[in-house]
Scaffold this motif. Structure first.
Motif, PDB file in Angstrom:
ATOM      1  N   ILE A 184      39.439   1.755  31.405  1.00 22.79           N
ATOM      2  CA  ILE A 184      38.312   2.227  32.367  1.00 22.79           C
ATOM      3  C   ILE A 184      37.606   3.523  31.421  1.00 22.79           C
ATOM      4  N   ASP A 185      36.521   3.803  31.741  1.00 24.52           N
ATOM      5  CA  ASP A 185      35.862   4.961  30.912  1.00 24.52           C
ATOM      6  C   ASP A 185      35.979   6.211  31.880  1.00 24.52           C
ATOM      7  N   ARG A 186      35.410   7.399  31.377  1.00 25.60           N
ATOM      8  CA  ARG A 186      35.552   8.630  31.947  1.00 25.60           C
ATOM      9  C   ARG A 186      35.207   8.622  33.389  1.00 25.60           C
ATOM     10  N   ASP A 187      34.361   7.553  33.903  1.00 31.41           N
ATOM     11  CA  ASP A 187      33.716   7.637  34.978  1.00 31.41           C
ATOM     12  C   ASP A 187      34.720   6.766  36.164  1.00 31.41           C
ATOM     13  N   GLY A 188      35.673   6.083  35.546  1.00 36.85           N
ATOM     14  CA  GLY A 188      36.457   4.887  36.323  1.00 36.85           C
ATOM     15  C   GLY A 188      35.885   3.546  36.319  1.00 36.85           C
ATOM     16  N   MET A 189      34.918   3.562  35.591  1.00 37.43           N
ATOM     17  CA  MET A 189      34.383   1.996  35.422  1.00 37.43           C
ATOM     18  C   MET A 189      35.476   1.143  34.767  1.00 37.43           C
ATOM     19  N   ILE A 190      35.674   0.063  35.013  1.00 38.86           N
ATOM     20  CA  ILE A 190      36.337  -1.008  34.490  1.00 38.86           C
ATOM     21  C   ILE A 190      35.643  -1.485  33.314  1.00 38.86           C
ATOM     22  N   GLN A 191      36.197  -1.375  32.127  1.00 38.27           N
ATOM     23  CA  GLN A 191      35.700  -1.909  30.894  1.00 38.27           C
ATOM     24  C   GLN A 191      36.134  -3.300  30.498  1.00 38.27           C
ATOM     25  N   ASP A 192      37.508  -3.549  30.428  1.00 39.82           N
ATOM     26  CA  ASP A 192      38.388  -4.481  30.142  1.00 39.82           C
ATOM     27  C   ASP A 192      39.250  -4.926  31.209  1.00 39.82           C
ATOM     28  N   ILE A 193      39.767  -5.963  31.504  1.00 40.40           N
ATOM     29  CA  ILE A 193      40.783  -6.106  32.514  1.00 40.40           C
ATOM     30  C   ILE A 193      41.401  -7.666  32.114  1.00 40.40           C
ATOM     31  N   ASN A 194      42.642  -7.617  32.159  1.00 42.81           N
ATOM     32  CA  ASN A 194      43.559  -8.929  31.860  1.00 42.81           C
ATOM     33  C   ASN A 194      43.539  -9.887  33.138  1.00 42.81           C
ATOM     34  N   ASN A 195      44.139 -11.134  32.929  1.00 42.60           N
ATOM     35  CA  ASN A 195      44.135 -11.936  34.009  1.00 42.60           C
ATOM     36  C   ASN A 195      45.239 -11.272  34.996  1.00 42.60           C
ATOM     37  N   ALA A 196      46.346 -10.916  34.718  1.00 43.59           N
ATOM     38  CA  ALA A 196      47.320 -10.527  35.900  1.00 43.59           C
ATOM     39  C   ALA A 196      46.590  -9.304  36.383  1.00 43.59           C
ATOM     40  N   ALA A 197      45.784  -8.375  35.922  1.00 45.34           N
ATOM     41  CA  ALA A 197      45.354  -7.387  36.704  1.00 45.34           C
ATOM     42  C   ALA A 197      44.435  -7.886  37.749  1.00 45.34           C
ATOM     43  N   ALA A 198      43.653  -8.876  37.201  1.00 43.44           N
ATOM     44  CA  ALA A 198      42.700  -9.597  38.084  1.00 43.44           C
ATOM     45  C   ALA A 198      43.215 -10.325  39.308  1.00 43.44           C
ATOM     46  N   ALA A 199      44.197 -10.994  38.870  1.00 40.91           N
ATOM     47  CA  ALA A 199      45.025 -11.770  39.980  1.00 40.91           C
ATOM     48  C   ALA A 199      45.695 -10.559  41.033  1.00 40.91           C
ATOM     49  N   THR A 200      46.199  -9.470  40.674  1.00 40.79           N
ATOM     50  CA  THR A 200      46.623  -8.468  41.656  1.00 40.79           C
ATOM     51  C   THR A 200      45.544  -7.948  42.475  1.00 40.79           C
ATOM     52  N   LEU A 201      44.279  -7.888  41.936  1.00 43.56           N
ATOM     53  CA  LEU A 201      43.003  -7.469  42.780  1.00 43.56           C
ATOM     54  C   LEU A 201      42.681  -8.576  43.551  1.00 43.56           C
ATOM     55  N   ASN A 202      43.083  -9.635  43.319  1.00 44.00           N
ATOM     56  CA  ASN A 202      42.408 -11.023  43.941  1.00 44.00           C
ATOM     57  C   ASN A 202      40.726 -11.235  43.578  1.00 44.00           C
ATOM     58  N   ALA A 203      40.489 -11.014  42.431  1.00 43.87           N
ATOM     59  CA  ALA A 203      39.215 -11.486  41.733  1.00 43.87           C
ATOM     60  C   ALA A 203      39.133 -11.861  40.534  1.00 43.87           C
ATOM     61  N   SER A 204      38.240 -12.315  39.948  1.00 35.89           N
ATOM     62  CA  SER A 204      37.741 -12.846  38.675  1.00 35.89           C
ATOM     63  C   SER A 204      37.857 -11.738  37.697  1.00 35.89           C
ATOM     64  N   CYS A 205      38.143 -11.905  36.504  1.00 31.49           N
ATOM     65  CA  CYS A 205      37.870 -10.588  35.382  1.00 31.49           C
ATOM     66  C   CYS A 205      36.351 -10.256  35.296  1.00 31.49           C
ATOM     67  N   GLY A 206      35.476 -11.375  35.486  1.00 29.37           N
ATOM     68  CA  GLY A 206      34.214 -11.280  35.073  1.00 29.37           C
ATOM     69  C   GLY A 206      33.595 -10.297  36.227  1.00 29.37           C
ATOM     70  N   SER A 207      34.240 -10.583  37.532  1.00 27.67           N
ATOM     71  CA  SER A 207      33.360  -9.832  38.711  1.00 27.67           C
ATOM     72  C   SER A 207      33.967  -8.468  38.787  1.00 27.67           C
ATOM     73  N   LEU A 208      35.104  -8.149  38.269  1.00 31.01           N
ATOM     74  CA  LEU A 208      35.601  -6.942  38.177  1.00 31.01           C
ATOM     75  C   LEU A 208      35.103  -5.909  36.945  1.00 31.01           C
ATOM     76  N   THR A 209      34.714  -6.645  35.780  1.00 34.00           N
ATOM     77  CA  THR A 209      34.244  -5.607  34.731  1.00 34.00           C
ATOM     78  C   THR A 209      32.822  -5.083  35.313  1.00 34.00           C
ATOM     79  N   GLY A 210      32.895  -3.852  34.936  1.00 30.97           N
ATOM     80  CA  GLY A 210      31.778  -2.930  35.188  1.00 30.97           C
ATOM     81  C   GLY A 210      31.648  -2.264  36.691  1.00 30.97           C
ATOM     82  N   ARG A 211      32.762  -2.476  37.614  1.00 28.40           N
ATOM     83  CA  ARG A 211      32.921  -1.849  38.639  1.00 28.40           C
ATOM     84  C   ARG A 211      34.079  -0.851  38.793  1.00 28.40           C
ATOM     85  N   SER A 212      33.834   0.026  39.651  1.00 31.25           N
ATOM     86  CA  SER A 212      34.674   1.431  39.577  1.00 31.25           C
ATOM     87  C   SER A 212      35.994   1.014  40.255  1.00 31.25           C
TER      88      SER A 212
END
Length: 549
Positions: free
Chosen positions: A34-62
């Motif tokens: 995440i960057d200084r504002d808490g925005m997601i820059q990169d995320i792997n498959n395990a983290a995306a599965a934990t949040l129940n969303a795809s990597c692409g939909s999570l990138t750029g979200r806070s």
């Protein structure tokens, strides 16, 4: 398109990049940056599965979108903490998946900017620990609550044990339990960690006059839709240096001012429901920030619910005990009245009716002596009348003796009992053996009369129901009590399946004996089986002076 051939160094770098990217994406543990504002820059498959969303939909979200609002301050606190190069904090908080489902997570954070001198970025390792947090610790805590509930004999003992348990589980500086009293005050009935000055000041809180968050929680004036409140009516906050959300804008906070004055930053107030209403609360506090996350409060809510049920049970048991005590006192009074009335009736029969019949018998004799010679045929009739009067006098004497045994007052309990048993054997033909010497050591008049009545009732039951040929009375004394045993060799009976009119009368007699035992503080037990006779045991505690005789 012609493929560009990269230099060896660039090609090697690309291969290493894809290798590590593959390792990142398919790692079994969730990773994201995440960057200084808490925005997601990169995320792997395990983290995306934990949040129940795809990597692409999570990138750029806070990342804050997936952290429970009440734990966001704690997240900020740890993010600032990890800016130190030698600190990679690991902490737990409540997170929310993309579908809105909350779960417990453990995060470990590291500042990338401090390592590489780039723009502030953070790497975050994310693990779902819901099962680990929810089941083992909650199960252990509930088991401990159950053990306390089963062993506590009164409410004060229960509350002290719960306070120690809560303080140990929450790992906080202080814990206390307030209970609403009849006057509307909510004093601490138990506490650990709060100093006397704090408790003395807080014990004066009243639900009628004092504006305090403790009062709001007990009155149920909480809104789960607002920050710092739970759906079950709890209030918690992890820094008290902020306005109270329950107080209208423009007014100063009074809810946490006391805790803040004494240096407590993390505070939780958990309602204790008792008999379908809130009659208390669990108060936990700590001088550190972010000590009481939502998951801890939720566990304390389960603890508070069990506590409320136990308090309700102990109160019901106390009321039942008071009722039983009142009934025993009333029964004892009725028994005393009955004995007094029996003495009065015995005296009336002996001194009144008995003497009148004796006078009548003498008058009949005098009248018989005055019969003329020609009335000699009336002599047998007069003799019969005098015999009838004598039998009535004897019957009245026996009744008076049963109502007021003279031998008990003149000779003592042991001799009176022997006389009663001897008369029983003469009438029924049942052989009796006795060892009653220790009975004379009983000094209490009420105990003597109650035991004598129990002996009478026991002999009556043996005669009516036991069909016995032998009965044994024994008295054994140890250091502090007498043990009286009445054993027969009769037909016995099943204690659990009594039925019929004979057994009903037997049950009434046993109930009367048990009542008399309670009047003198004795314990009565009955052992019987069909075909194996019956043994009645009475254990009477002795005062020190009687036990030493």
């Amino acid at each position: 398109m012609k493929r560009t051939v990269l230099p060896d160094s660039e090609d090697s770098y690309e291969r290493r990049y894809h290798k590590f990217a593959s390792l990142f994406n398919f790692a079994p543990i969730g990773y994201l940056t995440i960057d200084r504002d808490g925005m997601i820059q990169d995320i792997n498959n395990a983290a995306a599965a934990t949040l129940n969303a795809s990597c692409g939909s999570l990138t750029g979200r806070s990342l804050l979108d997936f952290i429970h609002r009440d734990d966001q301050d704690g997240f900020y606190y740890h993010k600032l903490k990890c800016r130190k190069i030698d600190d990679t904090p690991s902490f737990e908080l409540k997170m929310k998946r993309a579908d809105g489902f909350f779960f417990d997570a453990q995060l470990q954070m590291q500042s990338l900017s401090m390592l590489y001198g780039s723009e502030p970025q953070y790497s975050v390792a994310l693990v779902d620990i819901s099962e680990h947090v929810r089941h083992p610790s909650a199960f252990a805590l509930q088991r401990q609550c159950l053990e306390i509930a089963c062993t506590a004999k009164d409410i004060d003992t229960l509350l002290q044990a719960y306070v120690r348990l809560v303080k140990r589980y929450a790992q906080c500086d202080a814990a206390g339990i307030r209970i609403l009293d009849e006057a509307g005050n909510i004093p601490y009935r138990a506490w650990d960690g709060f100093n006397k000055e704090f408790c003395a000041a807080e014990n004066r809180l009243s639900v009628h006059t004092d504006p305090c968050m403790c009062v709001a929680v007990i009155l149920g004036e909480t809104d789960p839709g607002r920050p710092f409140f739970t759906e079950n009516g709890s209030f918690y906050i992890n820094t008290t240096r902020r306005p109270d959300p329950a107080v209208p804008p423009g007014k100063m906070c009074t809810a946490t001012s006391a805790c803040n004055t004494y240096g407590y930053q993390s505070v939780a107030l958990v309602p204790v429901p008792i008999d379908n209403a809130i009659h208390g609360l669990i108060h936990v506090a700590d001088r550190r920030k972010n000590v009481l996350p939502l998951r801890v409060v939720q566990v304390l809510e389960a603890v508070a619910s069990r506590l409320g049920l136990t308090i309700q049970r102990l109160r019901l048991e106390s009321r039942l005990g008071e009722t039983v005590k009142t009934l025993n006192e009333l029964s004892s009074h009725l028994m005393t009245v009955q004995e007094d009335e029996q003495r009065r009736i015995a005296m009336e029969l002996h001194d009144g009716c008995g003497q009148d019949l004796n006078v009548l018998k003498l008058k009949l004799k005098a009248l018989q002596n005055r019969l003329p010679p020609d009335a000699a045929d009336l002599e047998p009739a007069f003799d019969q009348l005098q015999d009838d009067a004598g039998r009535i006098i004897d019957a009245l004497r026996n009744i008076a003796h049963g109502l007021k045994p003279a031998a008990l007052e003149s000779l003592g309990l042991s001799a009176a009992t022997r006389q009663c048993i001897r008369e029983f054997s003469d009438v029924t033909g049942i052989e009796a053996e006795t060892q009653l010497e220790r009975l004379d050591g009983i000094a209490d008049p009420m105990a003597r009369i109650c035991l004598f009545r129990i002996f009478q009732e026991a002999l009556t039951n043996i005669h009516k129901h036991a069909r016995a040929t032998w009965v044994l009375f024994t008295v054994i004394q140890d250091d502090h009590r007498l043990e009286i045993r009445i054993v027969d060799n009769g037909v016995g009976f099943d204690l659990l399946t009594q039925s019929g009119d004979a057994t009903e009368s037997k049950g009434m007699g046993l109930s009367a004996m048990a009542l008399r035992c309670r009047m003198i503080g004795a314990k009565m037990s009955l052992d019987s089986e069909p075909g194996r006779g019956t043994r009645l045991t009475i254990r009477l505690p002795l005062p020190a002076q009687e036990a030493s005789r």
